[in-house]
Structures are given as C-alpha cells and as structure tokens.
Scaffold this active site. Structure first.
Site, short mmCIF file in Angstrom:
data_model
loop_
_atom_site.label_atom_id
_atom_site.label_comp_id
_atom_site.label_asym_id
_atom_site.label_seq_id
_atom_site.Cartn_x
_atom_site.Cartn_y
_atom_site.Cartn_z
CG ASP A 35 -39.31 -5.61 -9.01
OD1 ASP A 35 -39.82 -6.85 -9.37
OD2 ASP A 35 -38.73 -4.95 -9.81
CG HIS A 52 -45.19 -14.50 -7.09
ND1 HIS A 52 -44.54 -13.18 -7.22
CD2 HIS A 52 -45.27 -14.98 -8.20
CE1 HIS A 52 -44.46 -12.88 -8.34
NE2 HIS A 52 -44.64 -13.95 -9.05
CG LEU A 146 -50.91 0.56 8.27
CD1 LEU A 146 -50.12 1.71 7.89
CD2 LEU A 146 -50.37 -0.91 8.41
#
Ligand code: FPP
Length: 255
Positions: A35, A52, A146
C-alpha cells in the site's frame, strides 16, 4: 544459529541485524499488502500511476529479498476485487503492470528458480493481462524455488462465498455430506488450497487493516505494519519484519 552473508552496502548497520536472523525460523509464507503507491507519487508531485510503476519495480527487489531468505511463498496483493472502483485510467494502468513486469523480469525470475502462481479471478482480467500471467505460470511451473503468488482480482469474502457455493453443489450432487463440511474441507476449496497459511503479513503505508485480504488464512498470522510507502519498502525493512517475527511467541490459542 546459522548466519547469512548479506550483500549490503551499509555493512555496519547490517552486521547488527544479521546476527539476530535465525535461518531455521524464517517465515515460510509471507503475505504483503503493498500500500501507499498513490501517496508516494503525490509526495513526488507525480501522477498516481507513477507510484504504481515504482511499486512494480519494488516487487522485483522484494522478490529477490524473499528468495535470499529462502521464504517458500510470497503472496503479493496486487489488485483487489474492490480496486475496480478506481478511475478507469488507473485500473487500465495497473492491469498493464503484470505484462510489463513479466516482459522485463520473467527471464530473471526463471533464472532465480521462482515459480509464479496466482490467487483471484484471473479469468475476468483483461485478455492481455491474463495471457501474460498464464504464460508466466506455465513457463515457471517446473521451478522449485520461491513461489511468487500474485493476488490479482482477489477478494477474500468472494473467495469464501465461491468455496461455499462449490461445497453446496457437491452436497446437492450427493458427493458431500453436510457433516463432512469441516475447516479442512472449506480450506480445500479456497484459492490457497495448495499453500500453507501465511506466517507473517506485512502492510505498508501506515494503514492498519486487512482490506479483504486472506481473511480465513490469516487467523493465526503474525501482523507487521510499517509507515513506509510500498515503493520505499526496502530489503532492510523486509529483514526487520522477519527479525521481529522471530521475536514473536506464536501460541495458536494455547499457552
Ligand atoms: C495500493 O496503493 C496499490 C495497488 C492497488 C496496486 C499495487 C500494484 C503494484 C505494486 C504492482 C504489482 C505488480 C505486480 C507484477 C505484482 P494505493 O494506490 O492504494 O496507494 P495510496 O493508498 O497511497 O493511494
């Protein structure tokens, strides 16, 4: 206790933290609510979408950090079912980010043995976004490192409703008995059926809420909040979150 050799510029500061990271107690699954992109851009006098973009670049850095610490699953909240309410231009921009991200970084992710997966309604994404993601899932499906789990068009309440509908269908078809509806059965119908619940959830930007993210799965997750805006969230702060996690006592309701 085994220690990491860390590739940091500021070795002095890191030497202190390095000695406290326990390699045998790394959270296996870390979930992040990324956020603060909009506020980051505003602070720089830039349009929200620039935040963004910067946030997308930071995904790369934190994937590297998670890989470095041998985290098993990193779930990133990229777009919620509620984010469609944003202005069309912003939504369109965010929808292009996975395409850009994968265009730039997929070869490197493959090299780093990262496996890409998603949670959320990928079928309802714009065609190009969906096909970039499906391609990445396919091309990394044999990787064993991962798991980069991208939550996209994801909403936890919808996920639970969808699971209940699936179970009800099975009950109606006679495949399931009502008494077979257990916590395990419900968990098996969530997008996350194949992965463990998060051990640690990080939210950046000073907001202290879950925003419809993994509500079922975070029942016993350790929560960690920082005021840092996502584009500024660094390797060092990621390490600090792990370090704090290692100092928590997880009791799961016991004593
Ligand atoms: C929240 O910040 C952020 C988003 C809704 C988008 C997050 C997306 C990315 C970081 C890119 C993801 C890309 C990939 C490939 C996973 P906000 O806009 O709500 O910030 P604000 O609260 O400051 O307005």
């Amino acid at each position: 206790m085994r220690l990491f050799k860390l590739p940091f510029k500021n070795k002095k500061n890191h030497a202190r933290l390095e000695s406290t990271i326990q390699l045998d107690n790394i959270p296996k699954h870390i979930a992040i609510i990324m956020d603060g992109n909009g506020r980051w851009a505003q602070k720089q006098g830039l349009p929200r979408v620039a935040g963004h973009r910067e946030g997308m670049d930071n995904v790369k850095r934190i994937v590297k950090a998670a890989n470095h610490f041998k985290v098993e699953v990193l779930t990133l909240y990229a777009f919620s079912t509620e984010n469609w309410k944003r202005p069309t231009q912003e939504v369109e921009y965010i929808m292009k980010l996975p395409i850009d991200f994968l265009q730039h970084y997929l070869p490197e992710l493959i090299e780093e043995n990262v496996r890409i997966q998603t949670i959320g309604e990928v079928n309802n994404l714009p065609k190009k976004t969906k096909s970039a993601i499906m391609r990445a899932i396919d091309e990394t499906s044999n990787n064993t490192g991962l798991i980069l789990n991208i939550a996209i068009n994801y909403g936890s309440r919808f996920e639970m409703v969808r699971a209940i509908q699936d179970i009800c269908r099975d009950v109606t078809d006679g495949k399931y008995d009502i008494d077979d509806i257990t916590e395990t059965a419900l968990a098996e119908h969530l997008y996350t059926s194949h992965i463990k619940d998060p051990d640690l959830l990080i939210r950046t930007s000073g907001e202290l809420r879950l925003s419809n993210f993994l509500l079922w799965q975070t029942a016993y997750t350790e929560l960690w909040f920082t005021d840092t805006l996502w584009p500024d969230f660094s390797f060092e702060e990621f390490e600090k979150a792990i370090n704090d996690f290692q100092n928590r006592k997880r009791r799961y309701g016991g004593i």
